[in-house]
Write a protein that holds these residues in place. Structure first.
Motif, PDB file in Angstrom:
ATOM      1  N   ALA A  84       0.833  -1.209   0.000  1.00 45.24           N
ATOM      2  CA  ALA A  84       0.000   0.000   0.000  1.00 45.24           C
ATOM      3  C   ALA A  84       0.867   1.257   0.000  1.00 45.24           C
ATOM      4  N   SER A  85       1.927   1.270   0.781  1.00 41.61           N
ATOM      5  CA  SER A  85       2.772   2.468   0.842  1.00 41.61           C
ATOM      6  C   SER A  85       3.505   2.684  -0.476  1.00 41.61           C
ATOM      7  N   ARG A  86       3.927   1.611  -1.114  1.00 44.16           N
ATOM      8  CA  ARG A  86       4.599   1.743  -2.416  1.00 44.16           C
ATOM      9  C   ARG A  86       3.608   2.159  -3.495  1.00 44.16           C
ATOM     10  N   ALA A  87       2.394   1.656  -3.415  1.00 41.93           N
ATOM     11  CA  ALA A  87       1.383   2.000  -4.406  1.00 41.93           C
ATOM     12  C   ALA A  87       1.018   3.482  -4.302  1.00 41.93           C
ATOM     13  N   GLN A  88       0.924   3.999  -3.098  1.00 42.11           N
ATOM     14  CA  GLN A  88       0.586   5.402  -2.924  1.00 42.11           C
ATOM     15  C   GLN A  88       1.661   6.289  -3.525  1.00 42.11           C
ATOM     16  N   VAL A  94      -4.443   5.025  -6.484  1.00 44.94           N
ATOM     17  CA  VAL A  94      -5.352   4.220  -7.303  1.00 44.94           C
ATOM     18  C   VAL A  94      -5.182   2.744  -6.993  1.00 44.94           C
ATOM     19  N   GLU A  95      -3.942   2.297  -6.885  1.00 40.68           N
ATOM     20  CA  GLU A  95      -3.706   0.890  -6.605  1.00 40.68           C
ATOM     21  C   GLU A  95      -4.208   0.521  -5.206  1.00 40.68           C
ATOM     22  N   VAL A  96      -4.105   1.447  -4.258  1.00 39.65           N
ATOM     23  CA  VAL A  96      -4.608   1.195  -2.913  1.00 39.65           C
ATOM     24  C   VAL A  96      -6.121   1.020  -2.957  1.00 39.65           C
ATOM     25  N   LEU A  97      -6.793   1.884  -3.702  1.00 42.42           N
ATOM     26  CA  LEU A  97      -8.247   1.768  -3.804  1.00 42.42           C
ATOM     27  C   LEU A  97      -8.641   0.425  -4.395  1.00 42.42           C
ATOM     28  N   LEU A  98      -7.948   0.008  -5.433  1.00 44.65           N
ATOM     29  CA  LEU A  98      -8.255  -1.281  -6.044  1.00 44.65           C
ATOM     30  C   LEU A  98      -7.971  -2.432  -5.086  1.00 44.65           C
ATOM     31  N   SER A  99      -6.873  -2.339  -4.346  1.00 45.17           N
ATOM     32  CA  SER A  99      -6.549  -3.418  -3.413  1.00 45.17           C
ATOM     33  C   SER A  99      -7.577  -3.492  -2.288  1.00 45.17           C
ATOM     34  N   GLU A 100      -8.155  -2.346  -1.904  1.00 44.77           N
ATOM     35  CA  GLU A 100      -9.193  -2.362  -0.881  1.00 44.77           C
ATOM     36  C   GLU A 100     -10.442  -3.078  -1.389  1.00 44.77           C
ATOM     37  N   LEU A 101     -10.706  -2.972  -2.673  1.00 43.76           N
ATOM     38  CA  LEU A 101     -11.875  -3.627  -3.245  1.00 43.76           C
ATOM     39  C   LEU A 101     -11.709  -5.132  -3.366  1.00 43.76           C
ATOM     40  N   GLU A 102     -10.483  -5.600  -3.373  1.00 46.87           N
ATOM     41  CA  GLU A 102     -10.236  -7.039  -3.507  1.00 46.87           C
ATOM     42  C   GLU A 102     -10.946  -7.841  -2.422  1.00 46.87           C
ATOM     43  N   ASP A 103     -11.128  -7.244  -1.248  1.00 43.25           N
ATOM     44  CA  ASP A 103     -11.758  -7.941  -0.138  1.00 43.25           C
ATOM     45  C   ASP A 103     -13.259  -8.150  -0.327  1.00 43.25           C
ATOM     46  N   CYS A 104     -13.888  -7.330  -1.183  1.00 45.20           N
ATOM     47  CA  CYS A 104     -15.337  -7.449  -1.314  1.00 45.20           C
ATOM     48  C   CYS A 104     -15.796  -7.777  -2.724  1.00 45.20           C
TER      49      CYS A 104
END
Length: 185
Positions: A84-88, A94-104
């Motif tokens: 997450a820190s590298r993606a930011q 954007v990558e953090v937002l997508l990774s957050e969606l992976e859970d749902c």
């Protein structure tokens, strides 16, 4: 305090479970987090999150090895925080937002990937079972706990170069084993 006693504290919802866990495994968890994150503040947050996750998952979980259970949690949380820190930094979140969606939102081929990951995990366990205790410990401490080659070499009584070569032979052995089992690398 013994692991079974600590696990019983979690099951009884006794808050002293966190203190006892930190007393027994705090340094272990901090080491794993620091090896991945290299930030004391991020590591402390991951360790705290690890205790919270253990609290949330016991019950219903009753791990056979509390050390391995906590190690897996702190490692996964640390890797997620690292990504997450590298993606930011790279993509402005954007990558953090997508990774957050992976859970749902499941990926279309999530079932296939889960089955493949389970198969690969079983094969790696099988390969590790064929290794001697020293090799198995060296491999796990390097590739699971993320410990430095320098630390591993010092504790094994090896030079860093010898430890690096030994790890290289282990990786090559694993690669060959996986190829023999039909895993395409």
């Amino acid at each position: 305090m013994e692991d079974l006693q600590i696990i019983d504290l979690f099951w009884r919802r006794d808050e002293s479970a966190i203190q006892e866990t930190d007393r027994k495994y705090g340094r272990f968890c901090h080491t794993i987090a620091m090896n991945i994150l290299t930030s004391r503040q991020d590591s402390e947050e991951c360790v705290s999150d690890t205790y919270h996750r253990a609290w949330d998952t016991m019950p219903p979980q009753r791990p056979d090895s509390l050390r391995a259970y906590l190690g897996r949690i702190v490692r996964n949380l640390s890797i997620s925080r690292y990504r997450a820190s590298r993606a930011q930094k790279r993509f402005g979140g954007v990558e953090v937002l997508l990774s957050e969606l992976e859970d749902c939102v499941p990926a279309p081929d999530a079932t296939r990937r889960t089955a493949e990951a389970h198969e690969l995990s079983g094969l790696i366990d099988q390969w590790l079972g064929r290794q001697g205790e020293e090799e198995r410990t060296l491999f796990l401490r390097r590739y699971w706990n993320g410990e430095s080659v320098k630390t591993l070499a010092r504790e094994a009584g090896l030079s860093p170069n010898a430890a690096t070569k030994r790890l290289g032979r282990l990786r090559e052995s694993l690669r060959k084993f996986l190829e023999e089992e039909g895993i395409v690398l």
